[in-house]
Motif scaffolding. Structure first.
Motif, PDB file in Angstrom:
ATOM      1  N   ILE A   1      -7.181   3.703   4.592  1.00 62.46           N
ATOM      2  CA  ILE A   1      -6.020   4.013   3.492  1.00 62.46           C
ATOM      3  C   ILE A   1      -6.346   4.616   2.959  1.00 62.46           C
ATOM      4  O   ILE A   1      -5.281   5.315   2.935  1.00 62.46           O
ATOM      5  CB  ILE A   1      -5.715   2.476   2.620  1.00 62.46           C
TER       6      ILE A   1
ATOM      7  N   MET B   1      -4.891   2.722  -6.619  1.00 63.74           N
ATOM      8  CA  MET B   1      -4.670   1.484  -5.037  1.00 63.74           C
ATOM      9  C   MET B   1      -6.157   0.765  -5.916  1.00 63.74           C
ATOM     10  O   MET B   1      -5.287  -0.445  -4.820  1.00 63.74           O
ATOM     11  CB  MET B   1      -5.078   2.436  -4.682  1.00 63.74           C
TER      12      MET B   1
ATOM     13  N   ASN C   1      -4.693  -3.428  -5.065  1.00 63.48           N
ATOM     14  CA  ASN C   1      -3.896  -3.468  -3.274  1.00 63.48           C
ATOM     15  C   ASN C   1      -5.215  -3.847  -3.176  1.00 63.48           C
ATOM     16  O   ASN C   1      -6.320  -2.937  -2.325  1.00 63.48           O
ATOM     17  CB  ASN C   1      -3.048  -2.635  -3.202  1.00 63.48           C
ATOM     18  N   LEU C   2      -5.097  -5.102  -2.831  1.00 62.31           N
ATOM     19  CA  LEU C   2      -6.270  -5.678  -2.246  1.00 62.31           C
ATOM     20  C   LEU C   2      -5.873  -5.694  -0.516  1.00 62.31           C
ATOM     21  O   LEU C   2      -5.001  -6.301  -0.360  1.00 62.31           O
ATOM     22  CB  LEU C   2      -6.343  -7.538  -2.509  1.00 62.31           C
TER      23      LEU C   2
ATOM     24  N   MET D   1       0.713  -1.375  -0.098  1.00 64.44           N
ATOM     25  CA  MET D   1      -0.171   0.065   0.017  1.00 64.44           C
ATOM     26  C   MET D   1       0.840   1.405   0.537  1.00 64.44           C
ATOM     27  O   MET D   1       0.997   1.988  -1.084  1.00 64.44           O
ATOM     28  CB  MET D   1      -1.029  -0.097   1.411  1.00 64.44           C
TER      29      MET D   1
ATOM     30  N   ILE E   1     -12.849 -10.579  -3.364  1.00 61.82           N
ATOM     31  CA  ILE E   1     -13.376 -10.316  -2.373  1.00 61.82           C
ATOM     32  C   ILE E   1     -13.333  -8.384  -2.934  1.00 61.82           C
ATOM     33  O   ILE E   1     -12.757  -8.173  -3.449  1.00 61.82           O
ATOM     34  CB  ILE E   1     -11.879 -10.056  -1.307  1.00 61.82           C
ATOM     35  N   PRO E   2     -13.933  -7.865  -1.155  1.00 62.33           N
ATOM     36  CA  PRO E   2     -13.540  -6.341  -2.111  1.00 62.33           C
ATOM     37  C   PRO E   2     -12.302  -5.470  -2.322  1.00 62.33           C
ATOM     38  O   PRO E   2     -11.634  -5.530  -2.006  1.00 62.33           O
ATOM     39  CB  PRO E   2     -14.630  -5.858  -1.366  1.00 62.33           C
ATOM     40  N   THR E   3     -12.916  -4.303  -3.761  1.00 59.69           N
ATOM     41  CA  THR E   3     -11.473  -3.622  -3.640  1.00 59.69           C
ATOM     42  C   THR E   3     -11.840  -2.251  -3.336  1.00 59.69           C
ATOM     43  O   THR E   3     -12.953  -2.176  -2.535  1.00 59.69           O
ATOM     44  CB  THR E   3     -10.818  -3.784  -4.557  1.00 59.69           C
ATOM     45  N   PHE E   4     -10.631  -1.162  -3.493  1.00 61.86           N
ATOM     46  CA  PHE E   4     -11.485  -0.036  -2.876  1.00 61.86           C
ATOM     47  C   PHE E   4     -12.326   0.466  -3.696  1.00 61.86           C
ATOM     48  O   PHE E   4     -12.423   1.007  -3.123  1.00 61.86           O
ATOM     49  CB  PHE E   4      -9.881   0.470  -3.276  1.00 61.86           C
TER      50      PHE E   4
END
Ligand code: FES
Ligand code: FES
Lengths: 157, 155
Positions: free
Chosen positions: A142, A129, A132-133, A106, B84-87
């Motif tokens: 974040i 971003m 990036n999980l 991150m 899975i959920p992302t930003f």
């Protein structure tokens, strides 16, 4: 075997390794840079990102041969910078890190964003971003951390 | 039977707003509001992080994360097929705590870990139900499942 030369965290290095090795394995196993994390090994999670000439790249997808002549910075190298200091404090301030597994990636992704776009909007942060999980934070903290870093570190990027 | 076997349950409420695309059957989570009674909050920054992260996992469980099993083996092999959920999927989340010190807890605290994961899936399933006007009887409510429910009105 041909030796492959590149810059790593500010130093010139040369390695005699199979050029088809994944960069992540070279960094973790050969250089012991364990801040580079492997989440998926297939480009889905961003835990392994490093800077290549200032842009974030997934080191699990990059063959060693491709870094010949390029500059690689991992979290270990980046942590010596003022920009890291600002990002680290911003992450700590809002709780942008929980288990911490995604955090090196991150921070590197945030650096790659801010160095090309010092005052990103919320949408730009999310879009940049999104490779990036994070399983722990819910992402909101974040995003806030990057916004805070962008303000407090104004002029650095 | 005597006594209270579960004296320190924590409590919470999750509200989820979604929009639904009738062409692609995709769901977008627009906003979430949550409130929790976990006794006295010891460190609010950590608690909010726990709450928002738990809620997003619960939401993913409710509309994205399909784990298939065939012949006793998981069919999902990687993060490319276990989504899975992302930003981009994470909604704005507003989270508040009710300060209600628990007399038997250290400094008035109760537990808050799994609690925050519990409400997300049922809340989003119900929000989807309201949005599409059909019963949702299964999670995750993926676009494929929603399409089936609407086209065949099975429920
Ligand atoms: S380990 Fe490289 S993207 Fe997940
Ligand atoms: S803090 Fe745990 S994955 Fe991001």
């Amino acid at each position: 075997m041909t030796s492959i030369k590149f810059r790593l965290n500010g130093k010139d290095v040369a390695v005699d390794l199979d050029p088809s090795m994944r960069l992540i394995d070279v960094l973790r196993d050969h250089f012991s840079l364990k801040g580079v994390k492997e989440g998926c090994g297939e480009g889905s999670c961003g835990a392994c990102v490093v800077l290549m000439d200032g842009y974030s790249v997934n080191s699990c997808l990059l063959p060693l041969a491709n870094v010949e002549g390029h500059e690689i910075v991992t979290i270990e190298g980046f942590k010596e910078t003022k920009q890291f200091d600002v990002l680290q404090k911003a992450f700590a301030e809002v709780g942008g890190s929980q288990c911490g597994f995604c955090s090196p990636g991150m921070i590197i992704a945030a650096q790659s964003l801010l160095s090309h776009n010092p005052h990103p909007t919320e949408e730009e942060i999310k879009a940049h971003m999104s490779g990036n999980l994070c399983r722990c934070t819910g992402y909101q903290a974040i995003v806030q951390a990057v916004e805070i870093a962008s303000k407090k570190g104004a002029g650095l990027w | 039977m005597q006594g209270d076997a579960y004296p320190s349950y924590s409590w919470g409420v999750n509200i989820v707003e979604v929009s639904f695309d009738p062409v692609t059957y995709q769901i977008k989570v627009d906003h979430c509001w949550s409130t929790y009674d976990v006794g006295r909050v010891v460190d609010e920054r950590i608690a909010v992080g726990q709450a928002d992260g738990g809620l997003l996992q619960g939401l993913g469980y409710g509309y994205l994360e399909h784990m298939g099993i065939k012949d006793g083996k998981f069919r999902n092999r990687s993060l490319s097929d276990y989504i899975i959920p992302t930003f981009e999927d994470a909604p704005p989340m507003e989270t508040a705590f009710i300060d209600n010190p628990f007399i038997y807890g250290a400094n008035g605290a109760k537990g808050m870990g799994e609690l925050t994961l519990v409400g997300g899936a049922p809340a989003i399933a119900l929000a989807i139900e309201q949005a599409i006007g059909h019963k949702v009887n299964k999670i995750p409510a993926t676009p494929e499942y929603i399409m089936e429910v609407i086209n065949h009105d099975k429920h």
